[in-house]
Design a protein around this motif. Structure first.
Motif, PDB file in Angstrom:
ATOM      1  N   ASN A   1     -17.317 -45.994  56.478  1.00 26.20           N
ATOM      2  CA  ASN A   1     -16.810 -45.038  55.484  1.00 26.20           C
ATOM      3  C   ASN A   1     -17.584 -44.974  54.168  1.00 26.20           C
ATOM      4  O   ASN A   1     -17.041 -44.564  53.159  1.00 26.20           O
ATOM      5  CB  ASN A   1     -15.320 -45.295  55.221  1.00 26.20           C
TER       6      ASN A   1
ATOM      7  N   ASP B   1      -4.587 -45.739  59.525  1.00 27.64           N
ATOM      8  CA  ASP B   1      -5.992 -45.355  59.524  1.00 27.64           C
ATOM      9  C   ASP B   1      -6.825 -46.629  59.530  1.00 27.64           C
ATOM     10  O   ASP B   1      -6.602 -47.505  58.703  1.00 27.64           O
ATOM     11  CB  ASP B   1      -6.267 -44.528  58.247  1.00 27.64           C
ATOM     12  N   PRO B   2      -7.771 -46.746  60.457  1.00 26.79           N
ATOM     13  CA  PRO B   2      -8.592 -47.961  60.490  1.00 26.79           C
ATOM     14  C   PRO B   2      -9.282 -48.256  59.161  1.00 26.79           C
ATOM     15  O   PRO B   2      -9.472 -49.414  58.809  1.00 26.79           O
ATOM     16  CB  PRO B   2      -9.621 -47.659  61.573  1.00 26.79           C
ATOM     17  N   ALA B   3      -9.608 -47.192  58.410  1.00 28.89           N
ATOM     18  CA  ALA B   3     -10.305 -47.422  57.148  1.00 28.89           C
ATOM     19  C   ALA B   3      -9.404 -48.133  56.146  1.00 28.89           C
ATOM     20  O   ALA B   3      -9.871 -48.697  55.170  1.00 28.89           O
ATOM     21  CB  ALA B   3     -10.799 -46.104  56.566  1.00 28.89           C
ATOM     22  N   LEU B   4      -8.086 -48.092  56.402  1.00 23.13           N
ATOM     23  CA  LEU B   4      -7.145 -48.656  55.424  1.00 23.13           C
ATOM     24  C   LEU B   4      -6.626 -50.030  55.836  1.00 23.13           C
ATOM     25  O   LEU B   4      -5.710 -50.551  55.217  1.00 23.13           O
ATOM     26  CB  LEU B   4      -5.959 -47.709  55.238  1.00 23.13           C
TER      27      LEU B   4
ATOM     28  N   ILE C   1     -12.652 -41.275  63.620  1.00 22.80           N
ATOM     29  CA  ILE C   1     -12.185 -42.553  63.084  1.00 22.80           C
ATOM     30  C   ILE C   1     -13.136 -43.067  62.024  1.00 22.80           C
ATOM     31  O   ILE C   1     -14.340 -43.178  62.245  1.00 22.80           O
ATOM     32  CB  ILE C   1     -12.065 -43.594  64.208  1.00 22.80           C
ATOM     33  N   SER C   2     -12.574 -43.386  60.866  1.00 21.71           N
ATOM     34  CA  SER C   2     -13.362 -43.954  59.790  1.00 21.71           C
ATOM     35  C   SER C   2     -12.979 -45.426  59.634  1.00 21.71           C
ATOM     36  O   SER C   2     -11.812 -45.769  59.743  1.00 21.71           O
ATOM     37  CB  SER C   2     -13.053 -43.152  58.525  1.00 21.71           C
ATOM     38  N   TYR C   3     -13.953 -46.308  59.429  1.00 21.36           N
ATOM     39  CA  TYR C   3     -13.626 -47.723  59.244  1.00 21.36           C
ATOM     40  C   TYR C   3     -14.497 -48.298  58.144  1.00 21.36           C
ATOM     41  O   TYR C   3     -15.544 -47.741  57.805  1.00 21.36           O
ATOM     42  CB  TYR C   3     -13.829 -48.504  60.553  1.00 21.36           C
ATOM     43  N   GLN C   4     -14.039 -49.432  57.607  1.00 17.44           N
ATOM     44  CA  GLN C   4     -14.793 -50.096  56.555  1.00 17.44           C
ATOM     45  C   GLN C   4     -15.851 -50.991  57.185  1.00 17.44           C
ATOM     46  O   GLN C   4     -15.536 -51.751  58.094  1.00 17.44           O
ATOM     47  CB  GLN C   4     -13.820 -50.928  55.741  1.00 17.44           C
TER      48      GLN C   4
END
Lengths: 291, 419
Positions: free
Chosen positions: B195, A264-267, B221-224
């Motif tokens: 996010n 996951d891109p967030a991770l 899609i979630s991203y920082q």
């Protein structure tokens, strides 16, 4: 998920890793030399990016052509920072470590604030560069030229640092690092060696800044995005190890990209920190640290 | 002689006493302090600095003697408060919810502000609105768009501008209308979002509205925020290849994303952005021609001058305030938030917090009295404006043009999503 997609993402990750590595190289060089963690490293990256932007606006010189110029400028800045600030902290008798941290931290806040004051906080960028917008295609794999060129330049920086370590000055650096009081007896000027060490460290981050200016936005705060990763890279590779910084940068770039692709891109930063924690547990000095 | 002298002396003293008393009262009425919490440094500093210019422009319109065809656009000061002027105090949240909270608290306890305005990111609005509620001081949410904010059960929260629910509905209404007009209907979307509260809320809404409209979500899609690279995210979007890309990103990530997509050779057929970074002039300047055709929801349409005659004059003042750019969705909302607050103060005829809240609750401003394309400003029980209808803008030849709703559109949409 196709093999070309995985290959593309992996190569892109490795190239970004080389950028992380060259940012970390300057940091680890200075630390290895004199045990000073430079908290202004991210701010110096930002200074290099603004220098590239301003020179580009004033003269139209392409960032690539500016490489030696900005590297030299940052070298000078490094020497001045050492002479003006760091050398003074070396004579502090109590809590020297803390003083050094606060000095570089303060320098960072000053530089970011000065950039905000001088250039405003708007995001800026160099839109018309030789590399900008061009891509390199290997079949279905498309790689942006600015990133490929950054990777090549990063490798050249590491080659340069490696060759430097073989020269007489390199030996003087190494000796000063080992025992700066003993080397004084054989006529090596500590301040001169440390000053040049700082110059080389900031010149490396300057080169990273020029290459980033080709494709990244420029803002007073931009260094923060890279500084955190640089500290992790240095710790993972081993404090003071240039070769460690190179390998750690590549690992971080690859892990980041593959985490984003497969999980996951967030991770993706979590992937980096997991590896970092694992290495620290098994090998606290980092992959190639001396200690 | 002495008697007269004494009398004169007494009269003089009384006069001085009255004089100082009067002066104090007059000064208290002269200046009404309003606290503004925005990210003046850090990664969203550009937005915060623009917000400062926007609020200062509105304060100048209220305090100074102008002739602008809108509410409070004429004459100086607030007539309901004996010509009192508003004075803005600014605090830097550094875009950090904890710092935002303490800044708001300092404004309330030390500076005794009558209300707080803020704050760009919804994450900082959560902490500010809660501390304002605790001290019973109105929080005017100028440019926070997260729908969860007015559902916290707060009694002191007021938001003149639409929420992401209204905004997102407008996007899907736009899709349907464009599809009808051109025969090219949206069958699939790809969502990408940062996010934190803003991006996550926005994505959730988009997914559920897509579901309701029978549109497939091919990627979510979630991203920082503020990471060094969005290359992999761009790859995943290219692989998804949806009809419309729907990003919710702040400026830095918007620049990175659009460039990264270009780098991997991916040009989305349509981009419908949730405002924020995509509407920042710095984004347009940074990506240049890559921004052509980008659509965004907005609460403001600068080209709607026929229906909103105050826009040119206000925009001129904003540019001259040091901003050096045109009003955009964010700055227009910030400016209007202060107008709404000042109108309530004017009607409350008092700076008492309960009176001010009553006046805010009774707000009923006609759309043409503002610079916004809204029907008007009238709050519901949660403090949300019920009359703030959004618009869809599109970048056409370097300009933002209103393309939906068709009634106020100033240009037809560029819409080519057929394969």
């Amino acid at each position: 998920m196709s093999a070309t997609l995985i290959a593309q993402v992996a190569i892109g990750g490795l190239l970004m890793g080389l950028v992380y590595a060259v940012v970390a190289a300057g940091l680890t060089l200075i630390f290895g030399l004199m045990d000073v963690v430079n908290f202004a490293h991210g701010a110096l990256l930002m200074v290099a990016m603004y220098a590239t932007l301003l020179i580009h606006r004033a003269t139209g010189l392409d960032p690539l052509v500016q490489l030696p110029l900005v590297a030299l400028l940052l070298f000078g800045a490094g020497v001045v920072i050492y002479r003006g600030l760091i050398a003074r902290t070396l004579s502090v008798r109590v809590n020297a470590g803390m003083v050094q941290i606060f000095v570089t931290f303060g320098l960072s806040i000053f530089l970011v604030g000065a950039a905000e004051f001088l250039f405003g906080s708007d995001f800026q960028s160099i839109n018309a560069s030789f590399l900008g917008g061009r891509s390199l295609a290997f079949g279905a794999i498309i790689l942006p030229w600015p990133l490929v060129a950054s990777g090549i330049v990063a490798l050249l920086v590491f080659l340069g640092l490696f060759l430097l370590s073989r020269t007489e000055f390199g030996h003087a650096l190494e000796a000063t690092r080992e025992d700066h009081e003993a080397v004084a007896l054989i006529g090596i000027d500590r301040d001169r060696v440390f000053g040049i060490g700082w110059g080389i460290g900031t010149a490396s981050v300057g080169i990273a800044g020029v290459m980033l200016a080709n494709f990244y936005y420029i803002a007073p705060d931009v260094g923060t995005n890279f500084a955190l990763i640089a500290y992790v890279t240095v710790a993972l590779g081993g404090f003071g190890s240039i070769f460690g910084a190179l390998i750690a940068g590549l690992i971080i770039g690859l892990v980041e990209a593959l985490t984003a692709l497969f999980i996951d891109p967030a991770l993706k930063q979590i992937g980096i920190f997991l590896i970092y924690l694992a290495v620290l547990m098994i090998r606290p000095r980092g992959l190639f640290g001396h200690l | 002689m002495t008697g007269v002298r004494r009398r004169q002396l007494l009269a003089g003293a009384a006069a001085i006493g009255v004089g100082t008393g009067f002066a104090r009262r007059a000064r208290a009425a002269e200046e009404i302090k309003i606290g503004a919490v925005f990210p003046l440094s850090g990664n969203a500093a550009a937005i915060g600095q623009d917000a400062k210019h926007a609020l200062e422009t509105m304060a100048d319109i209220i305090n100074g003697d102008h002739d602008i065809p809108m509410l409070l656009g004429k004459g100086g000061g607030l007539s309901g408060l004996a010509g009192a002027r508003v004075r803005l105090l600014f605090a830097d949240s550094q875009n950090n919810p904890q710092i935002a909270r303490s800044a708001a608290e300092r404004f309330i306890t030390e500076d005794r502000v009558v209300a707080v305005i803020g704050s760009y990111t919804s994450a900082t609005a959560v902490t500010i609105s809660q501390i304002c509620n605790r001290y019973q001081v109105p929080y005017i949410s100028a440019d926070n768009s997260s729908p969860s904010l007015n559902k916290q059960g707060l009694d002191w929260f007021f938001r003149p501008s639409p929420t992401d629910i209204d905004f997102t509905k407008a996007m899907f209404d736009g899709f349907a209308a464009f599809g009808e007009k051109t025969g090219e209907k949206v069958r699939s979307i790809a969502i990408i979002h940062e996010n934190s509260v803003f991006g996550s809320d926005s994505a959730k809404l988009q997914a559920s509205l897509a579901d309701a409209a029978g549109i497939k979500v091919l990627a979510n899609i979630s991203y920082q925020a503020n990471i060094p690279s969005l290359a992999v995210e761009a790859e995943r979007l290219r692989a998804a290849d949806a009809d419309v890309l729907m990003p919710s990103s702040y400026t830095s990530d918007a620049i990175l994303l659009v460039r990264a997509m270009h780098d991997v050779g991916y040009t989305p057929r349509a981009i419908m952005a949730q405002d924020a970074g995509f509407i920042d002039p710095a984004f347009i300047a940074a990506v240049g021609p890559l921004a052509e055709g980008v659509m965004s929801r907005s609460a403001f349409a600068i080209d709607a001058v026929k229906e909103r005659p105050a826009i040119p004059a206000v925009n001129r003042l904003f540019r001259a305030s040091g901003a050096n750019k045109d009003l955009n969705d964010l700055t227009a909302r910030e400016l209007t938030a202060l107008q709404v607050l000042a109108d309530a103060l004017d009607r409350a005829k008092s700076t008492n917090n309960l009176a001010l809240r009553e006046a805010l609750r009774a707000t009923d401003i006609q759309g043409d009295q503002t610079i916004m394309p809204w029907a008007g400003v009238k709050f519901d029980a949660t403090g949300q404006n019920m009359k703030g209808n959004p618009v869809i803008l599109q970048q056409q030849k370097g300009e933002w043009r209103a393309v939906f709703p068709f009634e106020i559109a100033t240009a037809p949409p560029i819409w080519h999503i057929a394969r």
